[in-house]
Design a protein around this motif. Structure first.
Motif, PDB file in Angstrom:
ATOM      1  N   SER A 127      27.649 -18.364 -36.941  1.00 57.72           N
ATOM      2  CA  SER A 127      26.549 -18.914 -37.752  1.00 57.72           C
ATOM      3  C   SER A 127      26.679 -20.416 -37.914  1.00 57.72           C
ATOM      4  O   SER A 127      25.691 -21.159 -37.837  1.00 57.72           O
ATOM      5  N   LEU A 128      27.900 -20.880 -38.138  1.00 60.91           N
ATOM      6  CA  LEU A 128      28.109 -22.309 -38.319  1.00 60.91           C
ATOM      7  C   LEU A 128      27.819 -23.092 -37.047  1.00 60.91           C
ATOM      8  O   LEU A 128      27.258 -24.188 -37.088  1.00 60.91           O
ATOM      9  N   VAL A 129      28.198 -22.541 -35.897  1.00 62.07           N
ATOM     10  CA  VAL A 129      27.908 -23.217 -34.624  1.00 62.07           C
ATOM     11  C   VAL A 129      26.402 -23.355 -34.427  1.00 62.07           C
ATOM     12  O   VAL A 129      25.884 -24.418 -34.087  1.00 62.07           O
ATOM     13  N   VAL A 130      25.684 -22.251 -34.633  1.00 65.20           N
ATOM     14  CA  VAL A 130      24.226 -22.277 -34.443  1.00 65.20           C
ATOM     15  C   VAL A 130      23.579 -23.257 -35.412  1.00 65.20           C
ATOM     16  O   VAL A 130      22.709 -24.062 -35.026  1.00 65.20           O
ATOM     17  N   LEU A 131      23.992 -23.247 -36.671  1.00 67.36           N
ATOM     18  CA  LEU A 131      23.413 -24.141 -37.664  1.00 67.36           C
ATOM     19  C   LEU A 131      23.671 -25.600 -37.301  1.00 67.36           C
ATOM     20  O   LEU A 131      22.744 -26.424 -37.311  1.00 67.36           O
ATOM     21  N   GLN A 132      24.927 -25.910 -36.984  1.00 74.02           N
ATOM     22  CA  GLN A 132      25.256 -27.302 -36.666  1.00 74.02           C
ATOM     23  C   GLN A 132      24.473 -27.823 -35.472  1.00 74.02           C
ATOM     24  O   GLN A 132      23.912 -28.925 -35.515  1.00 74.02           O
ATOM     25  N   PHE A 133      24.437 -27.052 -34.420  1.00 75.15           N
ATOM     26  CA  PHE A 133      23.781 -27.559 -33.218  1.00 75.15           C
ATOM     27  C   PHE A 133      22.260 -27.445 -33.289  1.00 75.15           C
ATOM     28  O   PHE A 133      21.555 -28.200 -32.611  1.00 75.15           O
ATOM     29  N   THR A 134      21.742 -26.569 -34.097  1.00 78.12           N
ATOM     30  CA  THR A 134      20.298 -26.581 -34.338  1.00 78.12           C
ATOM     31  C   THR A 134      19.900 -27.907 -34.972  1.00 78.12           C
ATOM     32  O   THR A 134      18.933 -28.562 -34.561  1.00 78.12           O
ATOM     33  N   ILE A 135      20.658 -28.315 -35.966  1.00 73.57           N
ATOM     34  CA  ILE A 135      20.367 -29.580 -36.647  1.00 73.57           C
ATOM     35  C   ILE A 135      20.551 -30.774 -35.708  1.00 73.57           C
ATOM     36  O   ILE A 135      19.670 -31.636 -35.588  1.00 73.57           O
ATOM     37  N   SER A 136      21.696 -30.826 -35.033  1.00 69.67           N
ATOM     38  CA  SER A 136      21.975 -31.998 -34.201  1.00 69.67           C
ATOM     39  C   SER A 136      21.028 -32.094 -33.013  1.00 69.67           C
ATOM     40  O   SER A 136      20.572 -33.189 -32.662  1.00 69.67           O
ATOM     41  N   ILE A 137      20.689 -30.962 -32.389  1.00 67.89           N
ATOM     42  CA  ILE A 137      19.759 -30.991 -31.252  1.00 67.89           C
ATOM     43  C   ILE A 137      18.361 -31.401 -31.715  1.00 67.89           C
ATOM     44  O   ILE A 137      17.673 -32.187 -31.049  1.00 67.89           O
ATOM     45  N   ALA A 138      17.932 -30.877 -32.870  1.00 67.84           N
ATOM     46  CA  ALA A 138      16.616 -31.248 -33.403  1.00 67.84           C
ATOM     47  C   ALA A 138      16.547 -32.754 -33.650  1.00 67.84           C
ATOM     48  O   ALA A 138      15.539 -33.408 -33.342  1.00 67.84           O
ATOM     49  N   LEU A 139      17.623 -33.316 -34.193  1.00 62.78           N
ATOM     50  CA  LEU A 139      17.644 -34.753 -34.443  1.00 62.78           C
ATOM     51  C   LEU A 139      17.688 -35.544 -33.139  1.00 62.78           C
ATOM     52  O   LEU A 139      17.075 -36.612 -33.025  1.00 62.78           O
ATOM     53  N   MET A 140      18.393 -35.037 -32.146  1.00 63.97           N
ATOM     54  CA  MET A 140      18.428 -35.708 -30.850  1.00 63.97           C
ATOM     55  C   MET A 140      17.045 -35.725 -30.206  1.00 63.97           C
ATOM     56  O   MET A 140      16.609 -36.749 -29.660  1.00 63.97           O
ATOM     57  N   VAL A 141      16.345 -34.603 -30.263  1.00 69.61           N
ATOM     58  CA  VAL A 141      14.991 -34.542 -29.704  1.00 69.61           C
ATOM     59  C   VAL A 141      14.074 -35.505 -30.457  1.00 69.61           C
ATOM     60  O   VAL A 141      13.303 -36.264 -29.857  1.00 69.61           O
ATOM     61  N   GLY A 142      14.168 -35.478 -31.793  1.00 69.33           N
ATOM     62  CA  GLY A 142      13.347 -36.383 -32.592  1.00 69.33           C
ATOM     63  C   GLY A 142      13.607 -37.832 -32.267  1.00 69.33           C
ATOM     64  O   GLY A 142      12.676 -38.646 -32.143  1.00 69.33           O
ATOM     65  N   THR A 143      14.881 -38.193 -32.109  1.00 62.48           N
ATOM     66  CA  THR A 143      15.231 -39.570 -31.758  1.00 62.48           C
ATOM     67  C   THR A 143      14.622 -39.965 -30.417  1.00 62.48           C
ATOM     68  O   THR A 143      14.074 -41.067 -30.267  1.00 62.48           O
ATOM     69  N   GLY A 144      14.707 -39.070 -29.449  1.00 59.20           N
ATOM     70  CA  GLY A 144      14.137 -39.358 -28.135  1.00 59.20           C
ATOM     71  C   GLY A 144      12.638 -39.565 -28.188  1.00 59.20           C
ATOM     72  O   GLY A 144      12.100 -40.487 -27.544  1.00 59.20           O
ATOM     73  N   ILE A 145      11.939 -38.743 -28.958  1.00 60.01           N
ATOM     74  CA  ILE A 145      10.475 -38.855 -29.048  1.00 60.01           C
ATOM     75  C   ILE A 145      10.082 -40.145 -29.765  1.00 60.01           C
ATOM     76  O   ILE A 145       9.154 -40.852 -29.335  1.00 60.01           O
ATOM     77  N   VAL A 146      10.774 -40.469 -30.863  1.00 57.41           N
ATOM     78  CA  VAL A 146      10.482 -41.720 -31.578  1.00 57.41           C
ATOM     79  C   VAL A 146      10.715 -42.920 -30.664  1.00 57.41           C
ATOM     80  O   VAL A 146       9.908 -43.855 -30.610  1.00 57.41           O
ATOM     81  N   TYR A 147      11.817 -42.898 -29.923  1.00 57.89           N
ATOM     82  CA  TYR A 147      12.120 -43.999 -28.999  1.00 57.89           C
ATOM     83  C   TYR A 147      11.034 -44.125 -27.933  1.00 57.89           C
ATOM     84  O   TYR A 147      10.558 -45.235 -27.639  1.00 57.89           O
ATOM     85  N   GLN A 148      10.613 -42.995 -27.356  1.00 56.15           N
ATOM     86  CA  GLN A 148       9.588 -43.030 -26.317  1.00 56.15           C
ATOM     87  C   GLN A 148       8.266 -43.581 -26.865  1.00 56.15           C
ATOM     88  O   GLN A 148       7.583 -44.358 -26.190  1.00 56.15           O
ATOM     89  N   GLN A 149       7.914 -43.198 -28.096  1.00 60.17           N
ATOM     90  CA  GLN A 149       6.664 -43.687 -28.669  1.00 60.17           C
ATOM     91  C   GLN A 149       6.724 -45.188 -28.930  1.00 60.17           C
ATOM     92  O   GLN A 149       5.758 -45.911 -28.675  1.00 60.17           O
ATOM     93  N   MET A 150       7.863 -45.678 -29.418  1.00 57.56           N
ATOM     94  CA  MET A 150       7.990 -47.118 -29.655  1.00 57.56           C
ATOM     95  C   MET A 150       7.966 -47.887 -28.335  1.00 57.56           C
ATOM     96  O   MET A 150       7.380 -48.971 -28.254  1.00 57.56           O
ATOM     97  N   GLN A 151       8.580 -47.331 -27.294  1.00 55.39           N
ATOM     98  CA  GLN A 151       8.498 -47.965 -25.986  1.00 55.39           C
ATOM     99  C   GLN A 151       7.068 -47.976 -25.474  1.00 55.39           C
ATOM    100  O   GLN A 151       6.616 -48.955 -24.866  1.00 55.39           O
TER     101      GLN A 151
END
Length: 795
Positions: free
Chosen positions: A426-450
């Protein structure tokens, strides 16, 4: 007893220095990040709350129902609306009108400076808002024509340490303004930012302005009201509309009210407003989610470390129970240890926040204030977070381990328990759900600013500076332009009524073949014959304005205007504009050219129809500089300015800097999102490190047996990591759905945005798997290459 628990806890922690340090590091990072984001959220939520009647102040807006405009809500009203509703509606306690002044040249003696933040307003401004008057008139402050109130900062710039009250300031070298009051600088969390307030009462030679204040046929005034109770828009709006109709206001302009509490965060669609540092409630929501997720990540990481270490202390617990320790004592011991670590981590986090917040304020152009944390409610909130995290982290070892039968634990039953396995997964899934979601969000924000910074805007902004030619200086723009072009480092220069990126005006048009009562409004700007080529705009049809022609009744339109009018070819067609007081006083202009669409506002808003009229001298000049010769060119512009326009301060701005300032809030949001997401990924890595340590510890004997039976290190590493990879794949699927939903809503704030493609998800999935495999590999390498004799030694 408590002292004994604390002493025992500290001794236990100091015996495990690396464990203690990693726990502190991860938890301190997470708490510090959460606190910093919380400060910025509190900044956004604090706007305009310094006004004691905050909940009873409203701003009046206008719904523009005319054809041709996509942004229907604007922040201006008919100028007489405020006094009219104050006179007729008992719920209106006070009204105040505010009109923006352009860039001002102010002088006192030999001291000459520019003022960029000025308004014209009424004395009721100080009855509606709470901007303190430090000295001078407190009643009827701005009743007299040409009276002004200035802030302490402007007073210091103009008069030094002298008392400004009663002093005279010259405006644009022509008009005397008299200082009636000294004001405190506006709070940074005010949506109204100013250095100078000038009386709205017309002075001599201001007949045109006096007529404007009485006209119901247009909109152009910011209007605020103080109500007798909090705004009930459904009740007030029909009354506003009725009063406008009663005074024969323009039919397609409908006034509405907006509470002051909505101005800062709920005005993203509103144009023609004064709203310093405008933000967006969706950005606040996303940052709130990021803060919560980072704190959860840090807490989960903490739980992981405590749990991993607790597995190694299972025997210690059992031995204590064998020699007589009661379960209650063991529970308290573990909980105290956990709370002690959390308290130390929170203390370090607060120190870090205090030290780093001023630095981050400069990067993000924000003003997060550490003192906010000293409020009682925030102290209580922080204490609650510390206790909740501490108790949560200690619950597993405290209650689970202390409940095991010592004989079973000493035989290793705990290590293979289903509860331990399920918790780990459960802890593995929770941690990586959060971190992957933030990584995707960061990529999308960066692409939009570019996308924003590289999109084809229909004009060039590189190597262009702009200067303002206010008032009478505009009449000298042609002379100045011709002198500048004598220098080889000046490629070209052109003038326009406004800089691109500033809000342009709108006007009603009557196109050829349309009824004279048609309600079509489009954007207007005046330019000279050099502006279009200087800006690198492209003519798709016809020609630019030219001195070879008499272009006083000529017009250039954009492609969007032709689409609106359904004209395939607009060349030679006529569009009429009102040129007198009567709606029948019309002047027809002939379309001589069609310019390719360009974004004169931000790409948050849909591109709108617009046209250009020819004017020889205008108030804003764009100057194209030869690449590589910026300093020499600017020096020449300044020298020429001082020679031709003495007594006026010289000030220039790079067009690309102006463009970047339009997206200042978006860039700050992008930076914050990226920085804190990166921190979240680091914390997740620490958590995975803890979990892989847990796995290696739990399966130490299994690894030894496999090695004795001939398993290779590679096969053992694959076996240990495969379970984590399966869990990360599950986390990736959950995170992808969540991040797509949230970031798609964020992108909807922009009329022009990227499309979320599969590439960002593939890249993020690959990156997360790589991070996970490397982390697991680093932790399990030692266990894999440990001598099996060590792990199989009899217990």
């Amino acid at each position: 007893m408590i002292k004994n628990y604390l002493t025992t806890s500290l001794r236990s922690l100091l015996k495990q220095k690396s464990y203690f340090a990693i726990n502190l590091l991860g938890l301190s990072f997470g708490l510090a990040a959460g606190i910093i984001i919380y400060l910025y959220i509190q900044e956004d939520l604090s706007y305009d709350r310094f006004n004691k009647n905050y909940d009873r102040i409203a701003r009046l807006l206008t719904i523009d129902n005319a054809e041709g405009v996509s942004s229907k809500i604007v922040g201006v009203t008919a100028p007489p609306l405020g006094p009219a509703i104050a006179a007729e509606l008992p719920e209106i306690v006070k009204s105040v009108r505010v009109s923006r002044l352009g860039q001002l040249d102010l002088s006192h003696g030999e001291n000459i400076l520019k003022c960029d933040a000025g308004f014209r307003t009424e004395s009721s401004f100080f009855e509606v808002f709470d901007f303190p008057i430090i000295d001078g008139k407190r009643v009827g402050t701005l009743d007299e024509p040409n009276s002004i109130a200035i802030t302490q900062t402007l007073a210091k710039r103009l008069f030094g340490d002298r008392n400004p009250i009663g002093q005279t300031v010259k405006l644009n070298q022509t008009t005397d303004l008299h200082v009636a009051a000294l004001l405190a600088d506006p709070p940074r969390n005010s949506h109204l930012q100013f250095d100078l307030l000038r009386s709205l009462t017309p002075g001599q030679n201001e007949d045109g302005f006096k007529q404007f204040l009485q006209s119901w046929q247009g909109i152009g005034m910011f209007t605020y009201v103080l109500l007798d109770k909090p705004l009930q828009a459904t009740s007030l709006n029909p009354k506003l509309k009725a009063i406008a109709e009663k005074n024969n206001a323009t039919s397609f302009f409908t006034p509405i009210a907006q509470p002051l509490s909505d101005v800062h965060l709920k005005s993203k669609e509103i144009l023609f407003e004064t709203n310093a540092n405008k933000s967006d409630q969706l950005n606040v929501f996303i940052l709130s989610v990021v803060a919560i997720l980072i704190v959860i990540l840090a807490a989960v990481n903490f739980v992981n470390m405590v749990t991993a270490k607790a597995a190694g202390r299972a025997k210690e617990v059992s031995m204590r129970k064998v020699i007589g320790a009661r379960r209650q004592q063991l529970i308290i011991q573990y909980l105290v240890e956990s709370v002690v670590i959390t308290t130390i981590a929170a203390t370090l986090a607060l120190i870090a926040v205090y030290l780093i917040t001023p630095f981050l304020n400069g990067i993000y152009q924000r003003f997060g204030d550490f003192r906010v944390l000293l409020d009682f409610q925030n102290i209580f909130l922080l204490a609650a977070v510390i206790i909740i995290i501490g108790l949560s982290a200690g619950v597993y070892p405290a209650f689970v381990l202390s409940s095991f039968n010592p004989a079973l634990v000493l035989k290793g039953s705990f290590k293979s328990s289903k509860s331990g396995i399920q918790l780990r997964k459960s802890l593995v899934v929770l941690q990586f759900t959060i971190s992957i979601a933030l990584m995707v969000g960061t990529g999308i924000v960066y692409q939009q600013m570019q996308f924003i910074y590289t999109a084809d805007l229909g004009y060039h902004r590189d190597h262009i500076i702009t200067i303002a030619l206010n008032g009478q200086k505009a009449s000298q723009s042609t002379v100045l332009k011709n002198e500048l072009l004598r220098n080889q480092n000046i490629v070209s220069a052109g003038t326009a009524s406004s800089n691109i990126g500033q809000q342009l005006g709108r006007v009603n048009i009557i196109p050829e073949g349309y009824d004279s009562k048609s309600n079509i409004i489009t954007t207007i700007m005046t330019v000279d014959d050099s502006f279009v080529p200087t800006m690198g705009m492209t003519m798709s049809e016809g020609r630019n304005f030219s001195l070879q022609y008499a272009d006083t009744l000529s017009m250039i339109v954009n492609e969007e205007l032709l689409r609106l009018l359904k004209w395939g070819n607009g060349l030679g067609r006529k569009i009429s504009l009102q040129s007198g007081n009567s709606q029948t006083d019309l002047t027809a202009y002939t379309i001589v050219g069609v310019v390719k669409d360009f974004h004169f506002a931000t790409i948050r808003h849909k591109l709108e129809p617009m046209f250009m009229l020819y004017n020889k001298d205008n108030g804003s000049m764009a100057i194209k500089i030869k690449a590589g010769h910026t300093d020499e060119a600017i020096a020449h512009v300044e020298q020429t300015w001082k020679r031709l326009i003495p007594g006026a301060t010289f000030q220039y701005t790079f067009l690309d800097d102006q463009f970047a300032n339009l997206y200042r809030n978006e860039q700050a949001f992008s930076n914050m999102f990226s920085h804190f997401s990166l921190l979240a990924i680091v914390i997740a890595g620490l958590g995975l490190f803890a979990l892989s340590a847990f796995t290696a510890e739990q399966r130490k004997k299994e690894i030894g047996i496999r090695k004795v039976l001939g398993a290779s290190p590679a096969s053992i590493l694959t076996k240990l990591s495969s379970e984590f990879i399966q869990l990360i794949v599950i986390a990736f699927m959950i995170a992808s759905a969540i991040s797509y939903y949230i970031m798609d809503k964020w992108l909807h704030d922009f009329q022009y945005s990227i499309k979320i493609g599969a590439g960002i998800f593939i890249a993020t999935g690959f990156a997360s798997l790589t991070i996970a495999i490397l982390t697991i590999f680093m932790q399990t390498w030692r266990a894999t290459f440990t001598n099996p004799v060590e792990s199989l030694r009899s217990e």
